[in-house]
Every structure is written in structure tokens, then in C-alpha cells.
Write a protein that holds these residues in place. Structure first.
Motif, PDB file in Angstrom:
ATOM      1  N   ARG A  44       3.796   1.066   4.708  1.00 19.85           N
ATOM      2  CA  ARG A  44       5.145   1.107   5.267  1.00 19.85           C
ATOM      3  C   ARG A  44       5.375  -0.014   6.274  1.00 19.85           C
ATOM      4  N   GLU A 102       0.550   4.411   5.964  1.00 20.30           N
ATOM      5  CA  GLU A 102       1.319   3.892   7.094  1.00 20.30           C
ATOM      6  C   GLU A 102       1.240   2.374   7.143  1.00 20.30           C
ATOM      7  N   GLU A 156      10.178   2.539   3.195  1.00 21.50           N
ATOM      8  CA  GLU A 156      10.313   3.370   4.388  1.00 21.50           C
ATOM      9  C   GLU A 156       9.903   2.591   5.635  1.00 21.50           C
ATOM     10  N   ASP A 157      10.440   2.994   6.773  1.00 18.16           N
ATOM     11  CA  ASP A 157      10.049   2.372   8.037  1.00 18.16           C
ATOM     12  C   ASP A 157       8.603   2.703   8.355  1.00 18.16           C
ATOM     13  N   GLY A 158       7.918   1.761   8.990  1.00 14.27           N
ATOM     14  CA  GLY A 158       6.531   1.964   9.379  1.00 14.27           C
ATOM     15  C   GLY A 158       6.368   2.052  10.880  1.00 14.27           C
ATOM     16  N   LEU A 187       7.392   3.625  -1.460  1.00 12.87           N
ATOM     17  CA  LEU A 187       6.865   3.953  -0.136  1.00 12.87           C
ATOM     18  C   LEU A 187       7.106   2.808   0.838  1.00 12.87           C
ATOM     19  N   MET A 188       6.967   1.582   0.376  1.00 14.16           N
ATOM     20  CA  MET A 188       7.094   0.431   1.261  1.00 14.16           C
ATOM     21  C   MET A 188       8.516   0.253   1.780  1.00 14.16           C
TER      22      MET A 188
END
Length: 514
Positions: A273, A270, A495-497, A492-493
Motif C-alpha cells: 500500500r 502494508e 489503498e492508502d498506506g 491492494l496498492m
């Protein structure tokens, strides 16, 4: 206050499928008659973007207990009896809480008793192979603002909950020791919250240098009192025995470390992200803290290392108060304390979401080294053998690689000679006790694989770390589901966090009106 859309009931969402290939948490063993039970979250609040990749981590169909049952602690005491013979052993539990904080027992005391009670003592009598728990006597209404504790229960209830044979008050301890001749007591400092022995010993060394600071630790004071009151007693050190026992974990212990690793990995993912230029280092730690606490952890297992850019050069950097800059890497090393067990991890990723050519050159080399070590872990081989074989493989990689600078090639060659790539044990403390390098690897060992490279000419420090458990058939990488390959990390990065979903006023406070 809850957000305007109300609290999110996670119970229904717990049935979401886990990502493919990820093991679901399980809690094996009889959980009846627990000393003190902690339960996973049933209802909580998370930001509106709460999906399966987060809530999957939390068991919710029923409220599952997560600590160890009394027979686990009884089995550990049997192993102590086997080593001390007819002698006795005495452990002093952690003292009273002196701040607005939750009590946490010392690792050593908890390991043999499971008792989460301040100011407790436990006596193991080798001649009878029976255990006596000594508690302060408190009236049920003495601390009306606190929950009931063992000290307010009847002795029979305490015996049933803990599995010990006898329960006594403090005042009876001296009488029990009157005929004792050999009494094993831990001489090493007790590990508490966020503590490992190496850190405690380092702090004691600094205290000894201070002419106005008492260098006498709690353990030394306790041993001094025992000698003064019972001069007939010989007091050998129990710490080496406990260290030996704690080194190899039971299946139940590995379950708890596995759960800590799951929460650890979800927190780091997380944070990946949520990483953007301008985000503060501590904000990535806050994201991980939410995952840890919502998943039932008792807090963090150790002080977070969240280092951006030049801060990475300091291996145990902890200030975590700098903004992340475009073009830099960020190193994160952070894990929870879950049921008195933790894990360890290390990942480096680009603040802007894309590794530069230089970052790919150096971090990519260390990822390859990391994988070469992992592939060779199995029972029956020594750590030295694993490192020797991995170094031989990586020597060929160095020879075939055209490094962009001579200093990078020199750093890579020094990495082949470094003997710390298979690092410290992990368990109740992140730098756990014991030494697994002296003998072949056996099932139940848990430790970190942590290859490291230094380029002092440019103050560059490159590393990646996982917690592994040796199994009957090989090795389980407990944190291996967290992206390590560079392309997977970049994916992965994108994607929204969680930070993207927080109100802007949380991350960017506006001036108060005058």
C-alpha cells in the motif's frame, strides 16, 4: 512523544472483524508456569489511520501469553533421551549481551529448555532421564537496572518455572561430569538472532581465510575445554539429533509460525500500500517493522530483502537504500521473529501500481508455477514427485505461451528443470535445519514454496514465495492471504498506506536553520 491527538488505545479496536477468510490467531495449550512470558501489546501508538486491517492482528481482550509451556520442552527432552540411551547431553546457552541489545537465547538451547537466561547450561542425564539446569549465581540487587532473572530466584522457583528436575550453580558442572563417559554436545554453530546455520557456516569459512582472524568458533572452544578437563569423555555430535527433531513441528510450533506469518503478511501488505515512485527501499522495511513490533514480535527473523529494479538480480540483496523508480518491480522478502519462530515470503509488485506487459508475462508465469506446486502438496508424496508433476503441467503452459522474446522462453524451459522450487525448511531459523526431501512429506513439515526464474541476458530474477505447513488433510499456506495474483495486488496498492499518513518531515527532512 505521543502525537497531539494522543496515543491510540487499541484494546477497543481489537474486536474489529478480521478480513473475510483470514484465520484469527489462537494460542493453544497450557501456558501456566512459563519460563519467561512475553505479552501482546495492550496500548501502543499507530498513525491516525489505524483500522481493522492492522489492529485485528493483535489479541487484546486479555493479555495473552505467546511462548510455549514447560511440558512442550519436557517432551522434546524425552525424544532426545530416546536417541542417546544411557549417555548424557550438554548444551551451552548463549553468552552475555555485549551491547545495548535485548538478550536472545540460541535456538538449540531454547528448543530443549525454553530458558531465556545468558550463560546457562543444561545437562540431560540419559541414565536417570533427568535434566539439570546450571545457572550463574547473581544477587537480586547485582544488576539493579535490569529486571529479575532466573539466576536471582530460589532453585525451587526455577524448577517450577522451567520443569527441570535439578538446578545447580556453574561450579557444580564439572563434578556432574566426573563419571560421564559419553556426552553428546552440538558441534554445529548455534543459531542466534537473525542467524541460520548456512549463514553461520559461510561466515566461519570466511573467517578461516583471514590470517588475523580466529577461526575457532564458540562450539569448538567449548568442546576443547570439555576434552581438556574430562579426557575420559567421548563427545559425539548432538546436532544431527536436534536437526531431526526440529524438522517436524508440533501443533504449538505451527501456531507460532502461523502467528509470525500473519504479522509477516500484514507487514508486506502494508508495504504494498505504501509503495510509490521515490519511496526508499528501507521505508518499506520500516512499515513492516512497525507491524512486527506492534504485534509482539521480538524483531526481525532475518535481514530484510527489499530490492527495487536492477537490485532484484542479487538474490540476497540487503542494502535497501535505493529509491524506487517508476516502471520497476520491487521484491520484498521479510518476516518477524515471533516467540523464537519465523516464516518466509516473497512478493514482487510494480512500483507505479500497474504491472507492465513484460512484468505480467514473466511474473504471471511464475505465479502460475507457484500455484501448480501448491496444488500438489499433501502427506505421503515426495518433494521430487511434486516438482515433477508441476513441471509437466507447466511444460504445457510453456508450449502454449507466445513469449515476447526467445530468451524468455528459454528461461521458462530452464525453470522446468530447476530442482529448488520446494525450498528450505522454516521454523526457529528462516533457513531451518533438517532435510525433508529424503522422505515423503508428513504433517508438521513447514517449508517454503519458492519457484524461481533467471534471465541472465537481461539480469532479470523472478520469484514468489510462501511458507506452507503440511497437514493431515493436505497443506496450509500460512502466508497465502497476501495477494499473489497480479490483479489483486494492483487493487491492494490503490489503498492508502502507512507512509501516506506520516508527517512529511519524517520522509523528507527539511534543512536545519543555520
Amino acid at each position: 512523544m505521543s502525537p497531539k491527538n494522543g496515543p491510540v488505545d487499541l484494546k477497543g479496536a481489537f474486536r474489529c472483524a478480521a478480513p473475510a477468510g483470514w484465520p484469527r490467531p489462537s494460542f493453544a495449550g497450557d501456558t501456566a508456569g512459563k519460563v519467561r512470558t512475553r505479552w501482546t501489546v495492550r496500548r501502543t501508538w499507530l498513525p491516525p489511520r489505524t483500522d481493522a486491517r492492522l489492529v485485528w492482528a493483535f489479541e487484546g481482550d486479555t493479555m495473552q501469553p505467546t511462548d510455549l509451556p514447560p511440558d512442550e520442552f519436557a517432551a522434546r527432552r524425552v525424544r532426545v533421551f530416546e536417541r542417546i540411551g544411557d549417555a548424557s547431553a550438554l548444551l551451552q546457552g548463549a553468552g552475555p549481551v555485549r551491547a545495548f541489545d535485548r538478550f536472545r537465547q540460541s535456538n538449540e538451547f531454547h528448543y530443549l529448555s525454553g530458558v531465556e537466561e545468558p550463560q546457562a547450561y543444561v545437562l540431560l542425564d540419559g541414565s536417570t532421564r533427568e535434566t539439570t539446569l546450571f545457572l550463574p549465581r547473581r544477587e537480586a540487587g547485582q544488576a539493579s537496572h535490569d529486571e529479575p532473572t532466573l539466576s536471582t530466584l530460589e532453585d525451587s522457583a526455577v524448577r517450577e518455572l522451567t520443569g527441570v528436575e535439578h538446578v545447580c550453580a556453574w561450579g557444580e558442572l564439572d563434578g556432574k561430569l566426573a563419571s560421564t563417559r559419553v556426552l553428546y554436545v552440538p558441534h554445529q554453530p548455534a543459531e542466534g538472532r537473525l542467524a541460520s546455520r548456512d549463514v553461520l557456516l559461510g561466515g566461519a569459512k570466511l573467517a578461516a581465510m583471514d590470517p588475523y582472524e580466529s577461526a575457532l568458533g564458540r562450539e569448538s572452544h567449548f568442546i576443547g575445554l570439555l576434552r581438556a578437563r574430562h579426557p575420559q569423555i567421548e563427545i559425539p555430535d548432538l546436532s544431527p539429533i536436534l536437526d531431526e527433531l526440529r524438522l517436524v513441528k508440533s501443533a504449538r510450533e505451527v501456531e507460532l509460525i502461523r502467528r509470525a506469518a500473519q504479522l509477516c503478511g500484514l507487514g508486506v501488505m502494508e508495504a504494498m500500500r505504501s509503495t510509490r515512485p521515490g519511496v526508499m527501499e528501507y521505508q518499506l522495511g520500516a512499515v513492516a517493522d512497525l507491524i512486527f513490533l506492534a504485534g509482539g514480535a521480538g524483531g526481525s527473523g532475518y535481514r530484510a530483502i527489499i530490492a527495487g529494479g536492477e537490485n532484484i538480480w542479487y538474490p540476497h540483496y540487503f542494502t535497501n537504500d535505493r529509491p524506487l523508480r517508476d516502471g520497476d518491480l520491487v521484491l520484498m522478502d521479510y518476516a518477524p521473529d515471533y516467540g523464537y519462530y519465523t516464516c518466509d515470503i516473497g512478493r514482487m509488485w510494480p512500483v507505479n501500481g500497474r504491472y507492465s506487459d513484460l512484468q505480467r508475462e514473466l511474473y504471471g508465469f511464475m505465479v502460475a508455477y507457484h500455484q501448480a506446486l501448491l496444488q500438489r502438496l499433501r502427506p505421503g508424496v515426495t518433494a521430487a514427485h511434486v516438482m515433477d508433476e508441476a513441471a509437466q503441467e507447466m511444460a504445457d503452459v510453456v508450449a502454449a505461451t507466445r513469449f515476447s522474446k526467445p530468451v524468455y522462453e528459454a528461461a521458462a524451459r530452464r525453470t522446468l528443470e530447476f530442482r529448488g522450487h520446494l525450498s528450505h525448511p522454516v521454523g526457529m531459523a528462516v533457513h531451518d535445519v533438517g532435510n525433508y526431501h529424503a522422505a515423503p512429506l508428513v504433517p508438521g513439515l513447514t517449508f517454503t514454496v519458492d519457484p524461481q526464474m533467471w534471465v541472465p541476458e537481461e539480469r532479470l530474477y523472478i520469484r514468489c514465495e510462501d511458507t506452507v505447513a503440511i497437514t493431515d488433510g493436505g497443506m496450509e499456506n500460512l502466508t497465502g492471504f497476501v495477494p499473489l495474483e497480479l490483479d489483486a495486488t494492483e487493487t491492494l496498492m490503490r489503498e492508502d498506506g502507512l507512509l501516506d499518513r506520516l508527517p512529511s518531515a519524517v520522509l523528507h527532512p527539511s534543512p536545519q536553520p543555520t
